[in-house]
Design a protein around this motif. Structure first.
Motif, PDB file in Angstrom:
ATOM      1  N   ASN A  61     -29.108   3.730  34.160  1.00 19.31           N
ATOM      2  CA  ASN A  61     -30.351   3.772  34.925  1.00 19.31           C
ATOM      3  C   ASN A  61     -30.068   3.576  36.411  1.00 19.31           C
ATOM      4  N   TYR A  62     -29.138   2.676  36.730  1.00 23.06           N
ATOM      5  CA  TYR A  62     -28.740   2.469  38.117  1.00 23.06           C
ATOM      6  C   TYR A  62     -28.118   3.745  38.698  1.00 23.06           C
ATOM      7  N   LEU A  63     -27.219   4.384  37.952  1.00 28.22           N
ATOM      8  CA  LEU A  63     -26.573   5.608  38.449  1.00 28.22           C
ATOM      9  C   LEU A  63     -27.584   6.726  38.695  1.00 28.22           C
ATOM     10  N   ILE A  64     -28.520   6.894  37.777  1.00 24.25           N
ATOM     11  CA  ILE A  64     -29.569   7.906  37.954  1.00 24.25           C
ATOM     12  C   ILE A  64     -30.394   7.591  39.192  1.00 24.25           C
ATOM     13  N   ASN A  65     -30.752   6.311  39.347  1.00 21.49           N
ATOM     14  CA  ASN A  65     -31.535   5.907  40.521  1.00 21.49           C
ATOM     15  C   ASN A  65     -30.748   6.088  41.816  1.00 21.49           C
ATOM     16  N   LEU A  66     -29.463   5.810  41.784  1.00 19.66           N
ATOM     17  CA  LEU A  66     -28.635   5.979  42.979  1.00 19.66           C
ATOM     18  C   LEU A  66     -28.592   7.442  43.391  1.00 19.66           C
ATOM     19  N   PHE A  67     -28.479   8.322  42.416  1.00 20.35           N
ATOM     20  CA  PHE A  67     -28.520   9.754  42.695  1.00 20.35           C
ATOM     21  C   PHE A  67     -29.884  10.143  43.260  1.00 20.35           C
ATOM     22  N   ARG A  68     -30.945   9.600  42.666  1.00 19.61           N
ATOM     23  CA  ARG A  68     -32.321   9.920  43.065  1.00 19.61           C
ATOM     24  C   ARG A  68     -32.650   9.397  44.462  1.00 19.61           C
ATOM     25  N   TYR A  69     -32.334   8.130  44.744  1.00 20.47           N
ATOM     26  CA  TYR A  69     -32.753   7.491  45.993  1.00 20.47           C
ATOM     27  C   TYR A  69     -31.685   7.490  47.080  1.00 20.47           C
ATOM     28  N   GLN A  70     -30.427   7.716  46.717  1.00 20.94           N
ATOM     29  CA  GLN A  70     -29.324   7.691  47.677  1.00 20.94           C
ATOM     30  C   GLN A  70     -29.262   6.383  48.464  1.00 20.94           C
ATOM     31  N   ASN A  71     -29.640   5.290  47.796  1.00 21.91           N
ATOM     32  CA  ASN A  71     -29.699   3.989  48.446  1.00 21.91           C
ATOM     33  C   ASN A  71     -29.520   2.907  47.380  1.00 21.91           C
ATOM     34  N   HIS A  72     -28.543   2.022  47.590  1.00 19.45           N
ATOM     35  CA  HIS A  72     -28.250   0.986  46.593  1.00 19.45           C
ATOM     36  C   HIS A  72     -29.456   0.095  46.309  1.00 19.45           C
ATOM     37  N   ASP A  73     -30.105  -0.414  47.357  1.00 23.24           N
ATOM     38  CA  ASP A  73     -31.220  -1.345  47.157  1.00 23.24           C
ATOM     39  C   ASP A  73     -32.373  -0.705  46.380  1.00 23.24           C
ATOM     40  N   LEU A  74     -32.731   0.522  46.738  1.00 24.51           N
ATOM     41  CA  LEU A  74     -33.798   1.222  46.010  1.00 24.51           C
ATOM     42  C   LEU A  74     -33.378   1.522  44.574  1.00 24.51           C
ATOM     43  N   ALA A  75     -32.127   1.898  44.398  1.00 18.99           N
ATOM     44  CA  ALA A  75     -31.631   2.192  43.043  1.00 18.99           C
ATOM     45  C   ALA A  75     -31.692   0.936  42.184  1.00 18.99           C
ATOM     46  N   TYR A  76     -31.253  -0.184  42.740  1.00 23.95           N
ATOM     47  CA  TYR A  76     -31.268  -1.454  42.006  1.00 23.95           C
ATOM     48  C   TYR A  76     -32.692  -1.897  41.682  1.00 23.95           C
ATOM     49  N   ARG A  77     -33.576  -1.880  42.678  1.00 24.57           N
ATOM     50  CA  ARG A  77     -34.956  -2.351  42.479  1.00 24.57           C
ATOM     51  C   ARG A  77     -35.737  -1.490  41.496  1.00 24.57           C
ATOM     52  N   ASN A  78     -35.303  -0.256  41.282  1.00 25.17           N
ATOM     53  CA  ASN A  78     -36.016   0.645  40.379  1.00 25.17           C
ATOM     54  C   ASN A  78     -35.382   0.766  39.002  1.00 25.17           C
ATOM     55  N   ILE A  79     -34.389  -0.058  38.715  1.00 27.30           N
ATOM     56  CA  ILE A  79     -33.867  -0.130  37.346  1.00 27.30           C
ATOM     57  C   ILE A  79     -34.999  -0.671  36.480  1.00 27.30           C
ATOM     58  N   ILE A  80     -35.261  -0.057  35.343  1.00 28.41           N
ATOM     59  CA  ILE A  80     -36.419  -0.448  34.524  1.00 28.41           C
ATOM     60  C   ILE A  80     -36.398  -1.929  34.164  1.00 28.41           C
ATOM     61  N   PHE A  81     -35.238  -2.486  33.941  1.00 21.76           N
ATOM     62  CA  PHE A  81     -35.140  -3.900  33.570  1.00 21.76           C
ATOM     63  C   PHE A  81     -35.438  -4.808  34.766  1.00 21.76           C
ATOM     64  N   GLU A  82     -35.022  -4.380  35.952  1.00 25.77           N
ATOM     65  CA  GLU A  82     -35.309  -5.164  37.152  1.00 25.77           C
ATOM     66  C   GLU A  82     -36.798  -5.119  37.490  1.00 25.77           C
ATOM     67  N   LYS A  83     -37.428  -3.978  37.267  1.00 28.13           N
ATOM     68  CA  LYS A  83     -38.866  -3.886  37.536  1.00 28.13           C
ATOM     69  C   LYS A  83     -39.635  -4.918  36.722  1.00 28.13           C
ATOM     70  N   GLU A  84     -39.331  -5.004  35.429  1.00 28.03           N
ATOM     71  CA  GLU A  84     -40.024  -5.985  34.597  1.00 28.03           C
ATOM     72  C   GLU A  84     -39.734  -7.402  35.091  1.00 28.03           C
ATOM     73  N   ALA A  85     -38.476  -7.699  35.370  1.00 33.26           N
ATOM     74  CA  ALA A  85     -38.107  -9.059  35.787  1.00 33.26           C
ATOM     75  C   ALA A  85     -38.749  -9.423  37.124  1.00 33.26           C
ATOM     76  N   TYR A  86     -38.731  -8.522  38.094  1.00 31.45           N
ATOM     77  CA  TYR A  86     -39.351  -8.812  39.391  1.00 31.45           C
ATOM     78  C   TYR A  86     -40.871  -8.900  39.279  1.00 31.45           C
ATOM     79  N   ASP A  87     -41.459  -8.019  38.484  1.00 37.58           N
ATOM     80  CA  ASP A  87     -42.927  -8.028  38.335  1.00 37.58           C
ATOM     81  C   ASP A  87     -43.439  -9.322  37.715  1.00 37.58           C
TER      82      ASP A  87
END
Length: 107
Positions: A61-87
């Motif tokens: 999920n992180y790798l897909i997000n990194l490809f999508r956002y081209q940014n580590h912080d955005l890729a990390y924050r949008n990992i499905i597991f991180e979204k639940e934990a942060y929310d």
């Protein structure tokens, strides 16, 4: 769930959950209920997926997000597991209410 806490001063983040432990960067974080709750949510997620598949899904999920956002912080924050934990890290009763597989809502 009461997880054993280990202090790892060179940890690259404030906290990390590696089943069955919570790793923290400093002793003072033991008294931070939100970071403990955040990491405990990750421990629940790991149990839901029988541990090893969690790490695979997290990584991919992180790798897909990194490809999508081209940014580590955005890729990390949008990992499905991180979204639940942060929310839900401020809801200290979140895990007691059930909410099994809550990360699926982030897909």
């Amino acid at each position: 769930m009461r997880a054993p806490i280990i202090i790892v001063k060179k940890l690259p983040a404030a906290g990390m959950a590696i089943f069955p432990f919570i790793l923290l960067k400093s002793e003072r974080l033991k008294n931070d209920p939100e970071i403990i709750n955040h990491e405990t949510i990750h421990l629940r997620q790991q149990l839901e997926l029988l541990i090893f598949p969690f790490y695979l899904l997290y990584f991919f999920n992180y790798l897909i997000n990194l490809f999508r956002y081209q940014n580590h912080d955005l890729a990390y924050r949008n990992i499905i597991f991180e979204k639940e934990a942060y929310d839900h890290e401020t809801d200290l009763h979140y895990l007691k209410k059930g909410n099994w597989y809550g990360w699926i809502r982030s897909i």
